[in-house]
Design a protein around this motif. Sequence first.
Motif, mmCIF file in Angstrom:
data_model
loop_
_atom_site.group_PDB
_atom_site.id
_atom_site.type_symbol
_atom_site.label_atom_id
_atom_site.label_comp_id
_atom_site.label_asym_id
_atom_site.label_seq_id
_atom_site.Cartn_x
_atom_site.Cartn_y
_atom_site.Cartn_z
ATOM 1 N N ASN A 93 -67.128 120.191 12.657
ATOM 2 C CA ASN A 93 -66.643 121.368 11.399
ATOM 3 C C ASN A 93 -67.162 121.045 10.011
ATOM 4 O OD1 ASN A 93 -65.837 122.929 13.611
ATOM 5 N ND2 ASN A 93 -63.551 121.912 13.471
ATOM 6 N N HIS A 94 -67.920 119.945 10.001
ATOM 7 C CA HIS A 94 -68.215 119.673 8.385
ATOM 8 C C HIS A 94 -69.384 120.153 7.878
ATOM 9 C CE1 HIS A 94 -69.803 116.724 11.122
ATOM 10 N NE2 HIS A 94 -70.713 116.290 10.270
ATOM 11 N N LEU A 95 -69.402 120.221 6.687
ATOM 12 C CA LEU A 95 -70.911 120.502 6.050
ATOM 13 C C LEU A 95 -71.155 119.375 4.995
ATOM 14 C CD1 LEU A 95 -71.940 123.896 4.675
ATOM 15 C CD2 LEU A 95 -72.233 121.858 3.233
ATOM 16 N N GLY A 96 -72.120 118.814 5.366
ATOM 17 C CA GLY A 96 -72.388 117.685 4.570
ATOM 18 C C GLY A 96 -71.835 116.356 5.124
ATOM 19 N N LYS A 97 -71.541 115.460 4.422
ATOM 20 C CA LYS A 97 -70.842 114.087 4.648
ATOM 21 C C LYS A 97 -69.690 114.178 4.646
ATOM 22 C CE LYS A 97 -73.125 110.952 5.438
ATOM 23 N NZ LYS A 97 -73.665 110.578 6.906
ATOM 24 N N VAL A 131 -67.277 104.201 2.662
ATOM 25 C CA VAL A 131 -68.203 104.175 3.809
ATOM 26 C C VAL A 131 -68.342 105.778 3.964
ATOM 27 C CG1 VAL A 131 -67.942 102.070 4.605
ATOM 28 C CG2 VAL A 131 -66.791 103.920 5.532
ATOM 29 N N SER A 132 -69.606 106.125 4.684
ATOM 30 C CA SER A 132 -69.939 107.366 5.063
ATOM 31 C C SER A 132 -70.043 107.413 6.781
ATOM 32 C CB SER A 132 -70.857 108.280 4.517
ATOM 33 O OG SER A 132 -72.304 107.810 4.654
ATOM 34 N N LEU A 133 -69.833 108.459 7.314
ATOM 35 C CA LEU A 133 -69.973 108.693 8.704
ATOM 36 C C LEU A 133 -71.079 109.238 9.333
ATOM 37 C CD1 LEU A 133 -66.183 109.001 9.899
ATOM 38 C CD2 LEU A 133 -67.406 106.649 9.463
ATOM 39 N N ASN A 134 -71.634 108.686 10.371
ATOM 40 C CA ASN A 134 -72.999 109.624 11.009
ATOM 41 C C ASN A 134 -72.606 109.756 12.344
ATOM 42 O OD1 ASN A 134 -75.170 109.352 8.637
ATOM 43 N ND2 ASN A 134 -74.499 107.050 9.102
ATOM 44 N N LEU A 140 -87.867 124.939 8.719
ATOM 45 C CA LEU A 140 -86.663 125.335 9.306
ATOM 46 C C LEU A 140 -85.631 124.181 9.476
ATOM 47 C CD1 LEU A 140 -84.843 127.504 10.725
ATOM 48 C CD2 LEU A 140 -86.186 126.769 13.061
ATOM 49 N N LEU A 141 -84.383 124.443 8.987
ATOM 50 C CA LEU A 141 -83.746 123.408 9.023
ATOM 51 C C LEU A 141 -82.403 123.976 10.051
ATOM 52 C CD1 LEU A 141 -83.316 122.377 5.237
ATOM 53 C CD2 LEU A 141 -84.755 121.380 6.916
ATOM 54 N N ILE A 142 -81.863 123.123 10.886
ATOM 55 C CA ILE A 142 -80.768 123.397 11.762
ATOM 56 C C ILE A 142 -79.626 122.668 11.607
ATOM 57 C CG2 ILE A 142 -80.483 123.447 14.342
ATOM 58 C CD1 ILE A 142 -83.319 123.754 14.768
ATOM 59 N N GLY A 143 -78.532 123.611 11.405
ATOM 60 C CA GLY A 143 -77.111 122.982 11.391
ATOM 61 C C GLY A 143 -76.954 122.480 9.628
ATOM 62 N N THR A 144 -75.613 121.936 9.509
ATOM 63 C CA THR A 144 -75.396 121.777 8.189
ATOM 64 C C THR A 144 -74.774 120.330 8.245
ATOM 65 O OG1 THR A 144 -73.332 122.833 8.445
ATOM 66 C CG2 THR A 144 -75.031 124.195 7.663
ATOM 67 N N GLY A 145 -75.124 119.453 9.027
ATOM 68 C CA GLY A 145 -74.511 118.289 8.897
ATOM 69 C C GLY A 145 -75.094 117.324 7.633
#
Length: 333
Positions: free
Chosen positions: A324-328, A33-36, A162-167
């Motif tokens: 603190n994550h970048l991506g998933k 699974v992945s978290l959101n 424009l993309l904000i953040g790195t989630g």
Amino acid sequence: MKRFKILNGKLLAEEIAIPSPGDNEVLVKINAVSLNFRDLLVTEGIGAWKPLDNRIPVSDGAGEIVDAGKMVKGLRQGDRVTTLFCPNWVHGRLTAEKLKGTLGGAMHDGVLAEFVVLPENAVCKFPGYLSYIEAATLPCAALTAWNAVAEKSTLITGDSILLIGTGGVSCFALQFSIMAGYNIIHTSGSNEKLATVKQLGAHHTINYKEEKNWIETVMELTNGEGVSQVLDVIGGSHINQSLKCLKYEGVVSMIGVMNGVSGEIDTGMVMNKAARIQGVEVGSTEMYKRMLHAMEVHKMQPVINQVFSFDETLDAFAYLKTGNHLGKICIRF
């Protein structure tokens, strides 16, 4: 089998028997699974996302069908599938009825369990080049980003975004924007993260913590015009910052609520710029299949930050909360 449920705003593990599917259902052995961010809102019982106790959280999972009901026609044992965030939104425009049945929220169980029973329309086969962990990242974050930059976007090749953040959503939006040929400006408060998105293909990066006048930098990078589209994952009053970066007749895609579900909006600026504010609610099954096709053509690999074991589920949620994550962030079963 083991699963996690919500009780008094906390996750608790329990052992139960493996369920059996009904006539129109499938039994899926969940592999990952992945978290959101939504999963935090659900598990902590915030606002409209507060579920009943004993709810099974998490919407996004991937696994193998191990059993199918006698009325199931499009799927069979052994198929590799992901969940669908909005199973009842198959095609067409979004309606209140189509939003009913979203997984892992206030009204319906999710997939934080070793085995789950789901309606046939709640799963979809995914391309063979993807692993279970990679596929588990797609149902919410990837489809939301796809909907924003491909399905609902009016941008053409060369337009600025424009993309904000790195989630998760922002990283998927970066990858889909690269496919579309947009001019990409990406912001973050971390130089390390900006270096990574630069490697992934962002054309321009801005550290908004170090550059107090970062909005002016956006304007300079777009010859004083502003960007055609902003993906705002922050929410709250941050929308005014997005509007300042926007060109005339541009669009702000509202995706996240990290700063809250309400805030003040400079309606004068909206009017003056003839700006459009577009909410994005994940997407339909048809959109999902178009996204999977595009990903397969480009052999696009999701950006995964960290993978936890099933026994480390509480650690995974704690890490998600740090931001603190970048991506998933994923959990392997």
